[in-house]
Design a protein around this motif. Structure first.
Motif, short mmCIF file in Angstrom:
data_model
loop_
_atom_site.label_atom_id
_atom_site.label_comp_id
_atom_site.label_asym_id
_atom_site.label_seq_id
_atom_site.Cartn_x
_atom_site.Cartn_y
_atom_site.Cartn_z
N ARG A 117 -3.68 -12.45 56.62
CA ARG A 117 -3.70 -13.79 56.03
C ARG A 117 -2.47 -13.93 55.15
NH1 ARG A 117 -5.72 -14.97 51.31
NH2 ARG A 117 -7.25 -13.31 51.41
N LYS A 118 -1.65 -14.93 55.47
CA LYS A 118 -0.43 -15.19 54.70
C LYS A 118 -0.69 -16.21 53.60
CE LYS A 118 3.32 -15.56 57.23
NZ LYS A 118 4.25 -15.96 58.29
N ALA A 119 -1.56 -17.16 53.87
CA ALA A 119 -1.91 -18.22 52.93
C ALA A 119 -3.22 -18.83 53.42
CB ALA A 119 -0.80 -19.28 52.89
N HIS A 120 -3.75 -19.76 52.67
CA HIS A 120 -4.98 -20.43 53.06
C HIS A 120 -4.82 -21.02 54.47
CE1 HIS A 120 -8.62 -22.72 52.85
NE2 HIS A 120 -7.97 -23.84 53.08
N GLU A 121 -5.74 -20.62 55.37
CA GLU A 121 -5.74 -21.11 56.76
C GLU A 121 -4.49 -20.72 57.55
OE1 GLU A 121 -8.35 -22.81 58.23
OE2 GLU A 121 -9.45 -22.51 56.38
N GLU A 122 -3.74 -19.74 57.08
CA GLU A 122 -2.52 -19.32 57.79
C GLU A 122 -2.58 -17.82 58.04
OE1 GLU A 122 2.32 -19.20 57.29
OE2 GLU A 122 1.14 -20.36 55.87
N TRP A 123 -2.69 -17.47 59.32
CA TRP A 123 -2.80 -16.07 59.74
C TRP A 123 -1.65 -15.75 60.67
CZ3 TRP A 123 -6.87 -12.91 58.15
CH2 TRP A 123 -7.87 -13.55 57.43
N SER A 124 -1.23 -14.48 60.67
CA SER A 124 -0.20 -14.07 61.61
C SER A 124 -0.56 -12.71 62.20
CB SER A 124 1.18 -14.00 60.94
OG SER A 124 1.20 -12.99 59.96
N VAL A 125 -0.05 -12.45 63.39
CA VAL A 125 -0.29 -11.19 64.09
C VAL A 125 0.71 -10.17 63.55
CG1 VAL A 125 -0.30 -10.02 66.33
CG2 VAL A 125 -1.05 -12.41 66.16
N VAL A 126 0.19 -9.05 63.03
CA VAL A 126 1.07 -8.00 62.51
C VAL A 126 1.07 -6.76 63.40
CG1 VAL A 126 1.04 -8.77 60.11
CG2 VAL A 126 -0.68 -7.14 60.91
N GLN A 127 0.12 -6.72 64.35
CA GLN A 127 0.06 -5.60 65.29
C GLN A 127 -0.64 -6.08 66.55
OE1 GLN A 127 -2.91 -3.88 66.49
NE2 GLN A 127 -1.65 -2.53 67.72
N HIS A 128 -0.14 -5.64 67.70
CA HIS A 128 -0.81 -5.92 68.97
C HIS A 128 -0.51 -4.76 69.91
CE1 HIS A 128 -2.63 -8.13 72.23
NE2 HIS A 128 -1.56 -7.85 72.98
N SER A 129 -1.52 -4.34 70.65
CA SER A 129 -1.30 -3.30 71.67
C SER A 129 -2.06 -3.67 72.93
CB SER A 129 -1.75 -1.93 71.17
OG SER A 129 -3.14 -1.91 70.95
N GLN A 130 -1.50 -3.25 74.04
CA GLN A 130 -2.09 -3.50 75.37
C GLN A 130 -2.03 -2.23 76.19
OE1 GLN A 130 0.26 -6.54 77.24
NE2 GLN A 130 -0.38 -8.14 75.81
N VAL A 131 -3.15 -1.87 76.77
CA VAL A 131 -3.20 -0.79 77.75
C VAL A 131 -3.61 -1.44 79.05
CG1 VAL A 131 -4.28 1.38 78.40
CG2 VAL A 131 -3.83 0.90 75.97
N VAL A 132 -2.69 -1.51 79.99
CA VAL A 132 -2.96 -2.15 81.28
C VAL A 132 -4.03 -1.34 82.02
CG1 VAL A 132 -1.98 -2.75 83.53
CG2 VAL A 132 -0.68 -3.18 81.43
#
Length: 136
Positions: A117-132
Motif C-alpha cells: 500500500r502506497k497511499a489510501h486506495e493505492e496499491w502496487s505490485v512489488v513482487q511477482h513470480s510465475q512457474v509455468v
C-alpha cells in the motif's frame, strides 16, 4: 442495542479504510492479467522483483516491467487454489494457479504476487513470480 466505544469504532473504520478485502484483491489481480500494457505499468512498483519462466529469469525495476511487455490482454482468466495472507498492515501476499486464454493461446502457471500500500486506495505490485505449468 450494542454500544461500542469510540476507540473501537475508530479502529474498525481505520481497518476498513486500510485493508483491501479478498474480493477486491482478486479483482486487482485479474485486472493485471487483463490489463493494457499502460495500465500494467502503472500498477507495477519501480522496485518490483519478478521471477519468470524465461531467461534471464530474475528481473527487477524497469527490467521487470519490460519483461512482461507485450503480454496479451487475456480474454479469459481463471484462478484456482487461491490464497491470501496479510503478514502486516499495508502488505498483501497472494498465491494461485491461473489459466489465461486469448484466442488459441493458453497460459497455465502457479503464481505469487505481493502488493504494497502506497497511499489510501493505492496499491502496487512489488513482487511477482510465475512457474509455468505445461505448455499448450
Amino acid at each position: 442495542m450494542e454500544l461500542k466505544s469510540s476507540a473501537l469504532v475508530s479502529r474498525q473504520n481505520y481497518k476498513g479504510i486500510d485493508k483491501m478485502n479478498d474480493d477486491r484483491v482478486w479483482r486487482f489481480e485479474e485486472s493485471l492479467w487483463r490489463a493494457s500494457e499502460d495500465h500494467y505499468h502503472e500498477q507495477v512498483d519501480a522496485e518490483c522483483v519478478m521471477a519468470l519462466s524465461h531467461a534471464p529469469y530474475l528481473y527487477s525495476g524497469d527490467d521487470a516491467v519490460k519483461a512482461v511487455s507485450g503480454t496479451p490482454e487475456w480474454e479469459s482468466v481463471s484462478f484456482s487454489e487461491k490464497t491470501i495472507s496479510r503478514p502486516e498492515e499495508g502488505l498483501i501476499v497472494v498465491g494461485y494457479r491461473i489459466i489465461a486464454e486469448k484466442g488459441e493461446k493458453r497460459f497455465k502457471a502457479a503464481c505469487t504476487s505481493v502488493y504494497r500500500r502506497k497511499a489510501h486506495e493505492e496499491w502496487s505490485v512489488v513482487q511477482h513470480s510465475q512457474v509455468v505449468i505445461g505448455a499448450d
